[in-house]
Write a protein that holds these residues in place. Structure first.
Motif, PDB file in Angstrom:
ATOM      1  N   LEU A   1      -7.213   2.448  -1.130  1.00  0.00           N
ATOM      2  CA  LEU A   1      -5.849   2.013  -0.797  1.00  0.00           C
ATOM      3  C   LEU A   1      -5.254   1.077  -1.852  1.00  0.00           C
TER       4      LEU A   1
ATOM      5  N   PRO B   1       0.082   6.841   1.869  1.00  0.00           N
ATOM      6  CA  PRO B   1      -1.297   6.417   1.577  1.00  0.00           C
ATOM      7  C   PRO B   1      -2.307   7.465   2.079  1.00  0.00           C
TER       8      PRO B   1
ATOM      9  N   VAL C   1       0.848  -1.196   0.000  1.00  0.00           N
ATOM     10  CA  VAL C   1       0.000   0.000   0.000  1.00  0.00           C
ATOM     11  C   VAL C   1       0.888   1.253   0.000  1.00  0.00           C
TER      12      VAL C   1
END
Ligand code: ATP
Ligand code: MG
Length: 391
Positions: free
Chosen positions: A386, A335, A327
């Motif tokens: 995400l 993120p 991620v």
């Protein structure tokens, strides 16, 4: 527990009551946080100065797990000691156990550290395992029955997150896999047609009292847990009951003290097969931090300190998304947490790891709500934000 419970906030030998943990990963960190919230001091033994648990503990002993001075310091600091990963050397736990309450005990951890011993224990408890063969010698390799193929070769020790596993279709591939694993002891497990995977977490006290969380339904990707879903109807109720009963018999059979997680496969024909156990809280139980009246770490504290165990209760449906290093890599290390946290019922847990790598567990996101639909919709929206594949 011998000598009675270690009460929170009390003095033990003139020191604030302190709970110790072998290992400083994220599981240790969440144990430390639960212990501290209840008023205990904490001590962590982990060689890494930046370990997630070491960063938040009152005391951090930075030595190897077999270092005599390190173990002596941990004993001196701690009124009781637990472990947060199953690869803590069992001899270290034996040394500690001679002088302090240690839960889980070295013997139970030693069984969980070895897939062959673990499977033998499951079988003794009457819980079916996947067909398998132990491979420690060339003769055993040659004697493997064809019906175990295609299968998965797994090292008996030190595997996690699918590491130390090779999938094989033919005898030639099997031999090559064992070469690749340097001829360490392995098991070959038959590849089974899985319908779904689930796990059960129990906590068992010094007096044998045993409580359980609801059954978790787990989705793995590339051998790593990706999503856990917990709500009524996540599994056919008869299977859920069977999994809880099997987990309790596995814990009782070990005279286990502490938090234990048992992972299961459900086959296409609804047969329940036990896969493996973890002698500690488990990634599939992280939802309990936000979705239950006591978390798996609270129960680890209670079992270790000899406090009463009360059956935990889930407030409602929940889903956990694991946050792997991927991620971070997808978002140039940043993120969009602000967008994720704008979704109602999201709870972000990051473990304080600075170095994102593919497959590395960096944190998790719990999603709670009042209905399954609501929780699933939010979880899918968070996953989309995400760049996590939908489920
Ligand atoms: P962890 O300790 O992180 O749970 P691990 O490295 O110990 O993982 P396993 O739990 O043995 O690995 O296997 C990882 C995943 O691989 C399982 O969750 C399942 O998805 C798949 N798998 C393992 N064994 C089998 C099998 N016999 N048949 C089909 N799939 C399997
Ligand atoms: Mg597993």
């Amino acid at each position: 527990m011998k000598g009675g419970p270690i009460l929170p906030g009390s003095l033990v030998n003139g020191q604030p009551a302190t709970l110790g943990v072998m290992g400083g990963g994220q599981l240790g960190r969440m144990f430390v946080q639960a212990a501290q919230r209840m008023g205990y001091f904490t001590a962590v033994l982990d060689p890494d100065p930046a370990s997630p648990a070491g960063l938040v503990s009152h005391h951090h002993i930075q030595t190897g797990y077999l270092d005599e001075q390190g173990l002596a310091q941990l004993m001196q600091r701690s009124a009781a000691i637990t472990t947060e990963f199953e690869n803590v050397p069992a001899p270290a736990l034996r040394t500690l156990g001679a002088q302090r309450p240690v839960a889980p005990a070295a013997d139970a951890v030693a069984i969980a550290q070895d897939r062959a011993q673990e499977k033998a224990h499951f079988t003794r408890c009457g819980v079916p395992v996947a067909p398998y063969a132990v491979i420690e010698t060339p003769e055993q390799l040659a004697a493997v029955k064809d019906e175990l193929l295609p299968g998965i070769v797994k090292t008996t020790r030190l595997g996690y997150d699918g590491k130390g596993q090779i999938r094989v279709k033919t005898r030639a591939e099997l031999a090559a896999a064992w070469d690749e694993l340097k001829h360490v002891p392995c098991v070959l497990e038959k590849m089974l047609p899985l319908k779904l995977e689930c796990s059960v977490i129990v906590a068992r006290g010094w007096d044998g009292a045993c409580v359980n969380f609801p059954v978790q339904r787990n989705l793995h990707r590339d051998g790593i847990l990706a999503v856990t879903e917990v709500y009524e109807g996540n599994l056919p109720p008869a299977l859920a009951e069977q999994a809880v009963a099997a987990t309790k018999s596995i814990a009782n059979g070990l005279q286990y003290v502490g938090v234990l997680c048992v992972e299961f496969f459900v086959l296409q024909d609804d047969t329940l097969i036990v896969n493996e156990m973890a002698p500690r809280p488990h990634n599939s139980g992280h939802y309990t931090l936000d979705a239950c009246d006591q978390s798996q770490f609270d129960l680890q504290v209670r079992t270790l300190a000899g406090l009463p165990l009360v059956q935990p209760r889930a407030y409602g449906p929940s889903i956990m998304l694991n946050l792997l290093g991927d991620v971070w890599l997808a978002f140039n290390n940043a993120p969009p947490w602000d967008q994720v946290l704008a979704l109602p019922g999201t709870h972000l847990h990051l473990y304080g790891k600075l170095d994102a790598k593919p497959g590395r567990k960096m944190g998790h996101l719990n999603i709670t709500g009042s209905t399954v639909d609501e929780v699933r919709t939010t979880a899918l929206a968070a996953a989309k934000l995400l760049d996590i594949e939908p489920f």
